[in-house]
Design a protein around this motif. Structure first.
Motif, short mmCIF file in Angstrom:
data_model
loop_
_atom_site.label_atom_id
_atom_site.label_comp_id
_atom_site.label_asym_id
_atom_site.label_seq_id
_atom_site.Cartn_x
_atom_site.Cartn_y
_atom_site.Cartn_z
N ARG A 4 41.99 38.22 47.04
CA ARG A 4 42.64 39.52 46.90
C ARG A 4 43.39 39.67 45.58
O ARG A 4 44.08 40.65 45.37
N ARG A 5 43.23 38.69 44.71
CA ARG A 5 43.91 38.77 43.42
C ARG A 5 43.02 38.14 42.35
O ARG A 5 42.48 37.06 42.53
N VAL A 6 42.87 38.85 41.23
CA VAL A 6 42.08 38.35 40.11
C VAL A 6 42.95 38.38 38.86
O VAL A 6 43.51 39.42 38.50
N TYR A 7 43.07 37.24 38.22
CA TYR A 7 43.87 37.12 37.00
C TYR A 7 42.97 37.27 35.78
O TYR A 7 41.89 36.67 35.71
N PHE A 8 43.42 38.04 34.79
CA PHE A 8 42.65 38.33 33.60
C PHE A 8 43.37 37.82 32.35
O PHE A 8 44.58 38.01 32.21
N VAL A 31 45.65 41.29 37.93
CA VAL A 31 46.88 40.79 37.30
C VAL A 31 46.55 40.26 35.91
O VAL A 31 45.63 39.44 35.75
N HIS A 32 47.29 40.72 34.91
CA HIS A 32 47.05 40.28 33.54
C HIS A 32 47.99 39.14 33.18
O HIS A 32 49.21 39.23 33.38
N ILE A 55 50.57 32.11 37.72
CA ILE A 55 49.57 32.22 38.79
C ILE A 55 50.17 31.78 40.12
O ILE A 55 50.81 30.74 40.21
N ASP A 56 49.95 32.59 41.14
CA ASP A 56 50.32 32.23 42.51
C ASP A 56 49.11 31.54 43.14
O ASP A 56 48.15 32.20 43.54
N ALA A 57 49.17 30.22 43.21
CA ALA A 57 48.04 29.45 43.74
C ALA A 57 48.15 29.19 45.23
O ALA A 57 47.38 28.41 45.79
N SER A 58 49.07 29.89 45.91
CA SER A 58 49.25 29.67 47.34
C SER A 58 48.16 30.36 48.17
O SER A 58 48.04 30.12 49.36
N GLU A 59 47.39 31.23 47.53
CA GLU A 59 46.28 31.89 48.21
C GLU A 59 45.10 31.98 47.26
O GLU A 59 45.26 31.87 46.03
#
Length: 217
Positions: A4-8, A31-32, A55-59
């Motif tokens: 549910r989250r993609v980091y760019f 999320v940038h 980065i939230d690596a919990s999910e």
């Protein structure tokens, strides 16, 4: 696995505005990871680790890197193991750098070439690329806004980067006419015909469709 989250991460001399045409499926957050100030003589892997602190690596999450940002994404993927690492117009291995990059490093050209000249060449190139008029204006503004000290550091970081490890879950999108990092020198999973280095702006529909596969929707 869905995420549910993609980091760019954007490319060198660029920022999140280059992703203006990217659309993720409904319910997926974009999320940038915006640039932070590099430390003196900081390596590309060390910088990547500091950038990854956001980065939230919990999910589960996916990671997208454009050009230079793809090299950083490759390093971050070693630590966090995202659901998918997506490289766009980039390379996952340092051995895939063109030979002329290495020639520049050997004579330390990146240490003496004026960054103003680099920006001028980047601006001039826009006369020969496929972006729309509106996108060309945006790119010119992004180049103008780019930080000279950051560009100097990044050039050195790229030319001294050493990596022989591919991300475990890798999607690599590349254009057949990429003149900065030629596709023939690397191993893309998806080649987009007639697309150049900034395919994220010239071929956004194709990129969006591939990203939709990544997030599992």
């Amino acid at each position: 696995m869905k995420c549910r989250r993609v980091y760019f991460i954007s490319g060198l001399a660029a920022d999140e505005r280059v992703f203006r045409h990217i659309r993720l499926p409904e319910g997926v957050e974009m999320v940038h990871l915006n640039w932070i100030t590099p430390k003196k003589d900081e390596s590309l892997p060390d910088y990547a680790m500091r950038l990854s602190e956001k980065i939230d690596a919990s999910e589960p999450f996916a990671l997208v890197g454009l050009s230079f940002g793809g090299m950083l994404a490759t390093e971050i993927a070693k630590r966090f193991r995202p659901v998918q690492t997506v490289l766009i117009s980039s390379i996952p291995l340092s051995a895939h750098l063109p030979k002329y990059f290495r020639a520049a490093a050997a004579i330390r050209l990146h240490k003496v070439i004026p960054i103003g000249f680099v920006k001028m060449m980047a601006r001039s190139k826009r006369f020969f690329t496929r972006e729309t008029g509106e996108d060309k204006k945006l790119i010119l503004q992004i180049i103008q806004d780019s930080d000279t000290h950051f560009i100097r550091w990044a050039m050195h970081a790229i030319l001294t980067w050493k990596n022989e490890e591919l991300p475990e879950q890798l999607m690599h999108i590349h254009g057949t006419r990429d003149e900065v990092l030629p596709g023939r020198l690397t191993t893309p999973t998806h080649m987009i015909p007639k697309a150049g280095h900034l395919l994220v702006m010239t071929e956004p529909k194709k990129v969006n469709n591939l990203l939709a596969e990544v997030v599992g929707n």
